[in-house]
Design a protein around this motif. Structure first.
Motif, mmCIF file in Angstrom:
data_model
loop_
_atom_site.group_PDB
_atom_site.id
_atom_site.type_symbol
_atom_site.label_atom_id
_atom_site.label_comp_id
_atom_site.label_asym_id
_atom_site.label_seq_id
_atom_site.Cartn_x
_atom_site.Cartn_y
_atom_site.Cartn_z
ATOM 1 N N TRP A 1 6.336 0.452 7.467
ATOM 2 C CA TRP A 1 5.041 -0.238 7.489
ATOM 3 C C TRP A 1 3.968 0.616 6.817
ATOM 4 C CZ3 TRP A 1 3.324 -4.927 7.949
ATOM 5 C CH2 TRP A 1 4.119 -5.890 8.588
ATOM 6 N N MET A 2 4.018 1.916 7.073
ATOM 7 C CA MET A 2 3.038 2.801 6.426
ATOM 8 C C MET A 2 3.212 2.765 4.911
ATOM 9 S SD MET A 2 3.028 6.010 9.159
ATOM 10 C CE MET A 2 2.682 7.206 7.939
ATOM 11 N N ASN A 3 4.463 2.823 4.435
ATOM 12 C CA ASN A 3 4.713 2.767 2.988
ATOM 13 C C ASN A 3 4.298 1.416 2.419
ATOM 14 O OD1 ASN A 3 5.690 5.358 2.789
ATOM 15 N ND2 ASN A 3 7.833 4.753 3.084
ATOM 16 N N LEU A 4 4.591 0.359 3.155
ATOM 17 C CA LEU A 4 4.201 -0.980 2.708
ATOM 18 C C LEU A 4 2.676 -1.096 2.633
ATOM 19 C CD1 LEU A 4 5.482 -3.721 1.962
ATOM 20 C CD2 LEU A 4 5.091 -4.396 4.323
ATOM 21 N N GLY A 5 1.995 -0.585 3.642
ATOM 22 C CA GLY A 5 0.527 -0.601 3.634
ATOM 23 C C GLY A 5 -0.037 0.242 2.521
ATOM 24 N N LEU A 6 0.539 1.419 2.289
ATOM 25 C CA LEU A 6 0.095 2.302 1.216
ATOM 26 C C LEU A 6 0.333 1.650 -0.145
ATOM 27 C CD1 LEU A 6 -1.072 5.075 0.557
ATOM 28 C CD2 LEU A 6 1.251 5.975 0.542
ATOM 29 N N SER A 7 1.471 1.042 -0.296
ATOM 30 C CA SER A 7 1.789 0.354 -1.552
ATOM 31 C C SER A 7 0.822 -0.804 -1.788
ATOM 32 C CB SER A 7 3.230 -0.103 -1.482
ATOM 33 O OG SER A 7 3.481 -1.212 -2.248
ATOM 34 N N ALA A 8 0.509 -1.557 -0.737
ATOM 35 C CA ALA A 8 -0.443 -2.665 -0.881
ATOM 36 C C ALA A 8 -1.824 -2.130 -1.238
ATOM 37 C CB ALA A 8 -0.495 -3.470 0.408
ATOM 38 N N ALA A 9 -2.221 -1.027 -0.632
ATOM 39 C CA ALA A 9 -3.526 -0.431 -0.933
ATOM 40 C C ALA A 9 -3.561 0.040 -2.377
ATOM 41 C CB ALA A 9 -3.797 0.721 0.027
ATOM 42 N N ARG A 10 -2.525 0.655 -2.889
ATOM 43 C CA ARG A 10 -2.461 1.108 -4.278
ATOM 44 C C ARG A 10 -2.618 -0.075 -5.234
ATOM 45 N NH1 ARG A 10 2.596 4.831 -3.618
ATOM 46 N NH2 ARG A 10 1.574 6.667 -2.790
ATOM 47 N N ARG A 11 -1.870 -1.135 -4.949
ATOM 48 C CA ARG A 11 -1.950 -2.310 -5.831
ATOM 49 C C ARG A 11 -3.347 -2.915 -5.797
ATOM 50 N NH1 ARG A 11 2.813 -5.730 -3.874
ATOM 51 N NH2 ARG A 11 3.164 -4.020 -2.462
ATOM 52 N N THR A 12 -3.927 -2.915 -4.607
ATOM 53 C CA THR A 12 -5.280 -3.469 -4.510
ATOM 54 C C THR A 12 -6.247 -2.623 -5.313
ATOM 55 O OG1 THR A 12 -4.774 -4.297 -2.304
ATOM 56 C CG2 THR A 12 -7.092 -4.134 -2.896
ATOM 57 N N PHE A 13 -6.177 -1.297 -5.181
ATOM 58 C CA PHE A 13 -7.066 -0.409 -5.934
ATOM 59 C C PHE A 13 -6.818 -0.537 -7.432
ATOM 60 C CE2 PHE A 13 -7.210 2.386 -1.968
ATOM 61 C CZ PHE A 13 -8.407 1.871 -1.558
ATOM 62 N N GLU A 14 -5.559 -0.645 -7.813
ATOM 63 C CA GLU A 14 -5.227 -0.804 -9.244
ATOM 64 C C GLU A 14 -5.783 -2.126 -9.785
ATOM 65 O OE1 GLU A 14 -1.006 -0.438 -9.663
ATOM 66 O OE2 GLU A 14 -1.032 1.706 -9.216
ATOM 67 N N ALA A 15 -5.695 -3.145 -8.954
ATOM 68 C CA ALA A 15 -6.196 -4.450 -9.402
ATOM 69 C C ALA A 15 -7.703 -4.386 -9.632
ATOM 70 C CB ALA A 15 -5.867 -5.521 -8.388
ATOM 71 N N PHE A 16 -8.429 -3.694 -8.790
ATOM 72 C CA PHE A 16 -9.868 -3.607 -8.954
ATOM 73 C C PHE A 16 -10.259 -2.627 -10.060
ATOM 74 C CE2 PHE A 16 -10.071 -5.275 -4.543
ATOM 75 C CZ PHE A 16 -10.886 -6.366 -4.801
ATOM 76 N N SER A 17 -9.492 -1.586 -10.251
ATOM 77 C CA SER A 17 -9.838 -0.576 -11.229
ATOM 78 C C SER A 17 -9.479 -1.005 -12.643
ATOM 79 C CB SER A 17 -9.247 0.761 -10.910
ATOM 80 O OG SER A 17 -7.847 0.685 -10.935
ATOM 81 N N THR A 18 -8.443 -1.755 -12.877
ATOM 82 C CA THR A 18 -8.050 -2.165 -14.212
ATOM 83 C C THR A 18 -8.842 -3.361 -14.705
ATOM 84 O OG1 THR A 18 -6.273 -3.482 -13.316
ATOM 85 C CG2 THR A 18 -5.726 -1.272 -14.112
ATOM 86 N N ASN A 19 -9.307 -4.172 -13.836
ATOM 87 C CA ASN A 19 -10.059 -5.362 -14.249
ATOM 88 C C ASN A 19 -11.473 -4.999 -14.701
ATOM 89 O OD1 ASN A 19 -8.003 -7.070 -13.781
ATOM 90 N ND2 ASN A 19 -8.671 -7.663 -11.739
ATOM 91 N N ARG A 20 -12.001 -3.985 -14.404
ATOM 92 C CA ARG A 20 -13.377 -3.696 -14.745
ATOM 93 C C ARG A 20 -13.455 -2.779 -15.848
ATOM 94 N NH1 ARG A 20 -17.349 -5.163 -10.375
ATOM 95 N NH2 ARG A 20 -16.038 -6.553 -9.394
#
Length: 119
Positions: A100-119
């Protein structure tokens, strides 16, 4: 005709005392002769019964000891099984938490990547 002389013995002394003391002894001797075989038979029967009861008690205690040992062995086996189950459950819980920790960390990374690459 001869007359009887009165006894000069005081009560409880002399020949009349001997006769009085002999009567109880004779009575008990006769009673012992009469009841002796019955008493021996009863004594033998009681002795045999006591030996049988002791043997039964010993067998009962041996059976109780065996049952107690078997119950203790089963309790130890159940404790070992429970210990294994608790260890397995703890390992599974730890593994589940890491996933669950890895899944949460992976989801957080993807979320940050999604916000950082779009701008």
């Amino acid at each position: 005709m001869e007359t009887q002389k009165p006894s000069t013995d005081a009560p409880g002394t002399g020949s009349s005392a001997h006769a009085a003391n002999a009567a109880p002894h004779d009575f008990f001797a006769q009673a012992q002769q009469f009841w002796g075989p019955f008493t021996k038979s009863m004594t033998d029967t009681m002795t045999e019964t006591m030996h049988e009861q002791r043997a039964l008690m010993e067998r009962g205690l041996e059976d109780l000891t065996k049952a107690q040992d078997a119950n203790l062995r089963r309790a130890k086996e159940a404790t070992d099984e429970m210990t294994d189950m608790v260890k397995t459950s703890m390992s599974y819980g730890s593994q589940f938490t890491h996933e669950w920790m890895n899944l949460g960390l992976s989801a957080a990374r993807r979320t940050f990547e999604a916000f950082s690459t779009n701008r």
